[in-house]
Motif scaffolding. Structure first.
Motif, PDB file in Angstrom:
ATOM      1  N   LEU A   1       1.447  -0.081   0.966  1.00 35.19           N
ATOM      2  CA  LEU A   1       0.605   0.792   1.474  1.00 35.19           C
ATOM      3  C   LEU A   1       0.181   0.361   2.811  1.00 35.19           C
ATOM      4  CD1 LEU A   1      -2.590  -0.858   2.013  1.00 35.19           C
ATOM      5  CD2 LEU A   1      -2.168  -0.661  -0.421  1.00 35.19           C
ATOM      6  N   LYS A   2      -0.396   1.552   3.326  1.00 41.54           N
ATOM      7  CA  LYS A   2      -0.986   1.206   4.800  1.00 41.54           C
ATOM      8  C   LYS A   2      -2.509   1.354   4.919  1.00 41.54           C
ATOM      9  CE  LYS A   2       1.519   4.764   6.687  1.00 41.54           C
ATOM     10  NZ  LYS A   2       2.116   5.635   7.597  1.00 41.54           N
ATOM     11  N   VAL A   3      -3.344   0.683   5.553  1.00 37.39           N
ATOM     12  CA  VAL A   3      -4.780   0.783   5.834  1.00 37.39           C
ATOM     13  C   VAL A   3      -5.174   0.475   7.295  1.00 37.39           C
ATOM     14  CG1 VAL A   3      -4.924  -1.812   4.787  1.00 37.39           C
ATOM     15  CG2 VAL A   3      -6.919  -0.215   4.854  1.00 37.39           C
ATOM     16  N   LEU A   4      -6.116   1.201   7.781  1.00 37.75           N
ATOM     17  CA  LEU A   4      -6.557   0.873   9.182  1.00 37.75           C
ATOM     18  C   LEU A   4      -7.261  -0.338   9.061  1.00 37.75           C
ATOM     19  CD1 LEU A   4      -8.082   4.370   9.913  1.00 37.75           C
ATOM     20  CD2 LEU A   4      -5.788   3.470  10.557  1.00 37.75           C
ATOM     21  N   ALA A   5      -6.763  -1.099  10.326  1.00 44.75           N
ATOM     22  CA  ALA A   5      -7.320  -2.425  10.397  1.00 44.75           C
ATOM     23  C   ALA A   5      -9.033  -2.676  10.363  1.00 44.75           C
ATOM     24  CB  ALA A   5      -6.819  -3.237  11.638  1.00 44.75           C
TER      25      ALA A   5
ATOM     26  N   ASP B   1      -5.160  -0.695  15.169  1.00 43.67           N
ATOM     27  CA  ASP B   1      -3.921  -1.001  14.324  1.00 43.67           C
ATOM     28  C   ASP B   1      -3.956  -0.553  12.874  1.00 43.67           C
ATOM     29  OD1 ASP B   1      -3.406  -2.200  16.716  1.00 43.67           O
ATOM     30  OD2 ASP B   1      -3.525  -4.402  15.907  1.00 43.67           O
ATOM     31  N   GLU B   2      -3.015  -0.375  12.392  1.00 42.66           N
ATOM     32  CA  GLU B   2      -2.679  -0.032  10.971  1.00 42.66           C
ATOM     33  C   GLU B   2      -2.301  -1.153  10.234  1.00 42.66           C
ATOM     34  OE1 GLU B   2      -2.055   4.003   8.656  1.00 42.66           O
ATOM     35  OE2 GLU B   2      -0.892   3.712  10.235  1.00 42.66           O
ATOM     36  N   LEU B   3      -2.647  -1.721   9.018  1.00 44.05           N
ATOM     37  CA  LEU B   3      -1.953  -2.782   8.426  1.00 44.05           C
ATOM     38  C   LEU B   3      -0.960  -2.165   7.257  1.00 44.05           C
ATOM     39  CD1 LEU B   3      -5.088  -5.145   8.296  1.00 44.05           C
ATOM     40  CD2 LEU B   3      -3.632  -4.971   9.946  1.00 44.05           C
ATOM     41  N   VAL B   4       0.200  -2.935   7.183  1.00 47.46           N
ATOM     42  CA  VAL B   4       1.006  -2.800   6.217  1.00 47.46           C
ATOM     43  C   VAL B   4       0.691  -3.848   5.048  1.00 47.46           C
ATOM     44  CG1 VAL B   4       3.395  -2.323   5.419  1.00 47.46           C
ATOM     45  CG2 VAL B   4       2.673  -1.590   7.539  1.00 47.46           C
ATOM     46  N   MET B   5       0.630  -3.430   3.698  1.00 48.41           N
ATOM     47  CA  MET B   5       0.562  -4.439   2.592  1.00 48.41           C
ATOM     48  C   MET B   5       1.413  -4.103   1.766  1.00 48.41           C
ATOM     49  SD  MET B   5      -3.742  -4.629   2.673  1.00 48.41           S
ATOM     50  CE  MET B   5      -3.977  -6.212   1.876  1.00 48.41           C
ATOM     51  N   ASP B   6       1.748  -5.262   0.932  1.00 54.14           N
ATOM     52  CA  ASP B   6       2.753  -4.860   0.102  1.00 54.14           C
ATOM     53  C   ASP B   6       2.652  -5.693  -1.316  1.00 54.14           C
ATOM     54  OD1 ASP B   6       3.812  -7.373   0.362  1.00 54.14           O
ATOM     55  OD2 ASP B   6       5.619  -6.724   1.528  1.00 54.14           O
ATOM     56  N   ALA B   7       3.062  -5.249  -2.615  1.00 49.26           N
ATOM     57  CA  ALA B   7       2.869  -5.693  -3.769  1.00 49.26           C
ATOM     58  C   ALA B   7       4.327  -5.975  -4.493  1.00 49.26           C
ATOM     59  CB  ALA B   7       1.795  -5.554  -4.800  1.00 49.26           C
ATOM     60  N   LEU B   8       4.595  -7.041  -5.045  1.00 48.91           N
ATOM     61  CA  LEU B   8       6.176  -7.346  -5.604  1.00 48.91           C
ATOM     62  C   LEU B   8       5.954  -7.457  -7.179  1.00 48.91           C
ATOM     63  CD1 LEU B   8       7.994  -9.704  -3.180  1.00 48.91           C
ATOM     64  CD2 LEU B   8       7.803  -7.031  -3.114  1.00 48.91           C
ATOM     65  N   ALA B   9       6.856  -6.708  -7.800  1.00 46.28           N
ATOM     66  CA  ALA B   9       6.748  -7.006  -9.302  1.00 46.28           C
ATOM     67  C   ALA B   9       6.618  -8.375  -9.757  1.00 46.28           C
ATOM     68  CB  ALA B   9       8.040  -6.178  -9.883  1.00 46.28           C
TER      69      ALA B   9
ATOM     70  N   GLY C   1       2.679  -6.967   7.636  1.00 45.72           N
ATOM     71  CA  GLY C   1       2.862  -6.460   9.103  1.00 45.72           C
ATOM     72  C   GLY C   1       1.784  -5.500   9.710  1.00 45.72           C
ATOM     73  N   THR C   2       1.875  -5.464  10.883  1.00 44.20           N
ATOM     74  CA  THR C   2       0.883  -4.606  11.736  1.00 44.20           C
ATOM     75  C   THR C   2       1.884  -3.395  12.348  1.00 44.20           C
ATOM     76  OG1 THR C   2      -0.428  -6.450  11.786  1.00 44.20           O
ATOM     77  CG2 THR C   2      -0.905  -4.600  13.451  1.00 44.20           C
ATOM     78  N   LEU C   3       1.021  -2.210  12.394  1.00 43.31           N
ATOM     79  CA  LEU C   3       1.622  -1.117  13.151  1.00 43.31           C
ATOM     80  C   LEU C   3       0.637  -0.953  14.398  1.00 43.31           C
ATOM     81  CD1 LEU C   3       2.514   1.441  10.506  1.00 43.31           C
ATOM     82  CD2 LEU C   3       4.024   0.118  11.720  1.00 43.31           C
ATOM     83  N   ARG C   4       1.006  -1.464  15.520  1.00 42.23           N
ATOM     84  CA  ARG C   4       0.063  -1.722  16.466  1.00 42.23           C
ATOM     85  C   ARG C   4      -0.490  -0.289  17.064  1.00 42.23           C
ATOM     86  NH1 ARG C   4       2.374  -5.209  21.029  1.00 42.23           N
ATOM     87  NH2 ARG C   4       4.328  -4.168  20.462  1.00 42.23           N
TER      88      ARG C   4
END
Length: 200
Positions: free
Chosen positions: A138-142, A174-182, A160-163
Motif C-alpha cells: 500500500l501507499k500512505v501519505l507520511a 512524502d508517500e510511504l510504501v508498506m508491504d505485508a508478506l504471506a 520505502g519512501t516516494l519523496r
C-alpha cells in the motif's frame, strides 16, 4: 455511533468475520453510502485527492467496479445486534506476480475504534489464504501517522519512501510504501478457522 444512513439490509452476507468486524461483498445498493464516505474532507486529504466526485459519476463507476477483477469488500461493524456497513476495502491484484495493492476507506463515524486495523487484518487473511497472494502493498501519505500505525498493527511494514510524491493539507509531502508478506502472516486466521476449526 451508528448512522441511520448506513443501516444494513437484513442478514447481510459476511464472507469472513472477526471479533469486531467482518467482510462481505461490494454492494450496488450501497453506492450512495460509499459515495458519502468518499466525500469526507478528512478522507480526501488522506488520499491526496483534490476534488470530490458527484453521485452520478460514482454511480456510473460502480457498474465498472462490479465487473472488474479487483477484490472489493464491504467492511461491517459486527459489535452490535446486527452487522452495519462502515467501510470499503479493496485489493488490486497483479496475478502475474501474485501481489496486490491495498486500499481501505472507513466511514467518519467508524474511525478511531480499531476497525481499520481489524478490517485490514481480515483482508490480509483473505488475500493470503483465499486469493493466494504472496505479498500485499500500500501507499500512505507520511503525515498520516494514525493510518501508518493502523497498518503496522495489521501486519504491514515500511518498505520505502516516494519523496515529495503527495500533498497533505496543501503542502508537498512524502508517500510511504508498506508491504505485508504471506510468510509473515502469523496468529489467528479467520479463514483457517472456517476451513479447519482446530487450526484456526
Amino acid at each position: 455511533m451508528r448512522s441511520a444512513t448506513t443501516s444494513a439490509s437484513p442478514d447481510p452476507i459476511l464472507w469472513i468475520k472477526g471479533d469486531t468486524c467482518g467482510l462481505g461483498p461490494f454492494r450496488s445498493d450501497l453506492v450512495e453510502t460509499y459515495w458519502r464516505w468518499e466525500q469526507d474532507p478528512a478522507l480526501l486529504v488522506g488520499y491526496g485527492r483534490q476534488v470530490p466526485e458527484s453521485l452520478e459519476a460514482r454511480t456510473e463507476g460502480m457498474a465498472h467496479q462490479l465487473r472488474g477483477e479487483n477484490v472489493r469488500f464491504t467492511v461491517y461493524d459486527v459489535g452490535g445486534a446486527e452487522p452495519v456497513p462502515v467501510g470499503v476495502a479493496t485489493l488490486l491484484p497483479d496475478h502475474r506476480v501474485r501481489t496486490a495493492e491495498y486500499v481501505v476507506m472507513l466511514a467518519p463515524e467508524a474511525r478511531g475504534r480499531g476497525l481499520g486495523s481489524a478490517a485490514t487484518r481480515l483482508v490480509l487473511d483473505y488475500a493470503f489464504h483465499v486469493v493466494n497472494l504472496r505479498m500485499v502493498w500500500l501507499k500512505v501519505l507520511a503525515p498520516n501517522v494514525g493510518g501508518v500505525k493502523a497498518y503496522e498493527r495489521a501486519g504491514f511494514r515500511a518498505a520505502g519512501t516516494l519523496r515529495e510524491a503527495g500533498y497533505w493539507l496543501g503542502q508537498v509531502c512524502d508517500e510511504l510504501v508498506m508491504d505485508a508478506l504471506a510468510r509473515d502472516f502469523t496468529g489467528p486466521s479467520a479463514v483457517r478457522a472456517l476451513v479447519d476449526p482446530e487450526r484456526g
